[in-house]
Design an enzyme around this catalytic site. Structure first.
Site, short mmCIF file in Angstrom:
data_model
loop_
_atom_site.label_atom_id
_atom_site.label_comp_id
_atom_site.label_asym_id
_atom_site.label_seq_id
_atom_site.Cartn_x
_atom_site.Cartn_y
_atom_site.Cartn_z
CG PHE A 141 35.43 21.86 35.01
CD1 PHE A 141 35.08 20.68 35.67
CD2 PHE A 141 36.44 22.63 35.56
CE1 PHE A 141 35.73 20.28 36.83
CE2 PHE A 141 37.10 22.24 36.73
CZ PHE A 141 36.74 21.07 37.36
CG ASP A 226 35.58 29.89 35.05
OD1 ASP A 226 36.80 30.18 35.07
OD2 ASP A 226 35.12 28.87 35.59
CE LYS A 255 42.83 24.81 36.24
NZ LYS A 255 41.42 24.78 35.90
C1 LIG Z 1 40.27 24.53 36.79
C2 LIG Z 1 39.05 25.32 36.59
C3 LIG Z 1 38.24 25.69 37.67
C4 LIG Z 1 38.48 25.21 39.08
O1 LIG Z 1 39.71 25.60 39.59
P1 LIG Z 1 40.31 24.85 40.88
O2 LIG Z 1 41.53 25.66 41.22
O3 LIG Z 1 40.65 23.45 40.45
O4 LIG Z 1 39.27 24.87 41.93
C5 LIG Z 1 37.15 26.50 37.40
N1 LIG Z 1 36.86 26.91 36.16
C6 LIG Z 1 37.61 26.56 35.10
C7 LIG Z 1 37.25 27.07 33.74
C8 LIG Z 1 38.71 25.73 35.27
O5 LIG Z 1 39.44 25.36 34.21
#
Ligand SMILES: *Cc1c(COP(=O)(O)O)cnc(C)c1O
Length: 401
Positions: A141, A226, A255
């Site tokens: 994700f 990520d 985040k």
């Molecule tokens: C939440 C998340 C995203 C996307 O972040 P948004 O601010 O919702 O666009 C990307 N990578 C990971 C691992 C995430 O948990």
């Protein structure tokens, strides 16, 4: 109708149904607790998917935001502002890197990482124009843009959103042999979550991240971590990669970087990698704005003390000890995670993840299900041990232990 029902009906009438929220309408929040429009209190064991690592309305972060609100909030990058240099220098230092590319949301930061890696591939590695490939993992994700969902393996995230962006190779998460076979001379990057959050807090096999590091170094491929959800204290370290002693070539952060106050994201890397950009080639109106920088500078200062990482490690050990006991009852089939972060698979006889989440809500605890049988626990790192224990007691009660 109750006020809750009225507000939910109105929201459903006037907003796209791209979410299926629990039927609670939050009005205020403080620390690890939220209060709804009926005055009921809820312990937040989700923390905005780790956007609220420092709790709701953390005093230091609200003060930093308020002070900045009184000075300047937005300039766009057409001009310099006096919080930008500090933010970039301090974030680079926290990451042990050299340069920062600020954005707003996680998906934008991932998009920026993809563009950075491709440009680095053409300008530095010497890949032929249009041939760059990025290797990603199954069940990933990384966000919701058209390019990012192009390399998702989740049918819900992908279906009906094509045509898809080419240039990505998907290999099974945790499978180093598959990754080694997927890397070619056109591979510019490997993009991975060091722990897969949305997939259900999947921790890869021991040695995987270190193996990816070795492979990418050998083959002159960028390792992009990520850490949007796993980073900034969630796993008991600043970065989840640290658990295997791994330093990637690029961190993607988001985040918690915005302290639960404003969206702040960033790509952080070396001067060789982020140095590929020239003016006009990439940007964002809001990226690196003064308010975002002011909040993030305070977030970084809080992380520099190590207290939140230590708290996550310590309370996380307690959490996982308690969850192991629950697993031994058979109510739960598997528990995964690190630090104050857990994916819990509910045994089918004791309800779906959604049903368990709803029953927890009725007992004043908020979590979110994922992929049918799983619930995810990711409390604010400021939660007290007493509150965490109370939340776990509610989970035991829901499961009839
Ligand atoms: C939440 C998340 C995203 C996307 O972040 P948004 O601010 O919702 O666009 C990307 N990578 C990971 C691992 C995430 O948990």
């Amino acid at each position: 109708m109750t006020r809750t029902e009225v507000l939910i009906a109105s929201a459903e009438a006037n907003s796209a149904h791209n979410y299926h929220p629990l039927p609670v309408v939050v009005a205020t929040a403080d620390g690890a607790w939220m209060t709804d429009v009926e005055g009921r209190r809820f312990l937040d064991l989700l923390a905005g998917y780790s956007a609220l690592n420092f709790g709701h309305r953390n005093r230091r972060l609200i003060d930093a935001a308020r002070a900045q609100l009184e000075r300047v909030t937005l300039t766009s990058r057409a001009f310099h502002h006096d919080r930008f240099a500090e933010f970039c220098a301090q974030l680079a230092e926290l990451c042990g890197m050299e340069m920062v590319l600020p954005m707003n949301t996680g998906a934008e930061a991932v998009e920026s990482a993809v563009k950075t890696a491709r440009k680095w591939g053409y300008k530095v590695k010497g890949v032929l124009d249009g041939m760059a490939k990025i290797v990603v993992a199954s069940d990933n994700f990384h966000g919701r843009t058209t390019t990012i969902i192009s390399f998702s393996t989740d049918p819900e995230a992908r279906a009906d959103f094509g045509p898809y962006t080419p240039g990505f190779e998907i290999v099974p998460y945790g499978d180093l042999t598959a990754m080694r076979e997927a890397v070619t001379e056109n591979t510019v990057a490997v993009l991975l979550e060091p722990i897969q959050g949305e997939a259900g807090v999947l921790v890869p096999p021991a040695g995987y991240l270190a193996g990816v590091r070795e492979l990418t170094r050998e083959r002159n491929v960028l390792f992009i971590a990520d850490e949007i959800q796993s980073g900034l204290g969630r796993t008991g370290r600043t970065f989840a990669c640290e658990h295997e002693g791994v330093v990637p070539d690029m961190y993607v952060l988001g985040k918690a970087l915005g302290g639960g106050v404003v969206p702040v994201s960033a790509v952080v890397s070396s001067a060789e990698v982020l140095g590929v950009f020239r003016p006009g080639e990439h940007g964002s109106t809001f990226g690196g704005n003064p308010l975002a920088c002011a909040v993030a500078i305070e977030v970084i200062a809080m992380l520099r003390s190590g207290e939140f990482q230590a708290r996550s490690a310590e309370l996380g050990e307690h959490l996982h000890r308690e969850l192991a006991v629950l697993r031994d009852t058979g109510r739960v089939t598997q528990v995964r995670g690190r630090g104050l972060w857990a994916g819990i698979d509910i045994a089918p006889a004791y309800g779906t993840g959604r049903e368990v989440s709803e029953k927890l809500m009725d007992r004043g605890v908020l979590v979110k299900d994922t992929h049918g049988a799983t619930i995810r626990i990711a409390p604010p790192l400021v939660i007290s041990k007493e509150d965490l224990d109370w939340g776990l007691a509610q989970l035991r009660a829901v499961l009839g232990v």
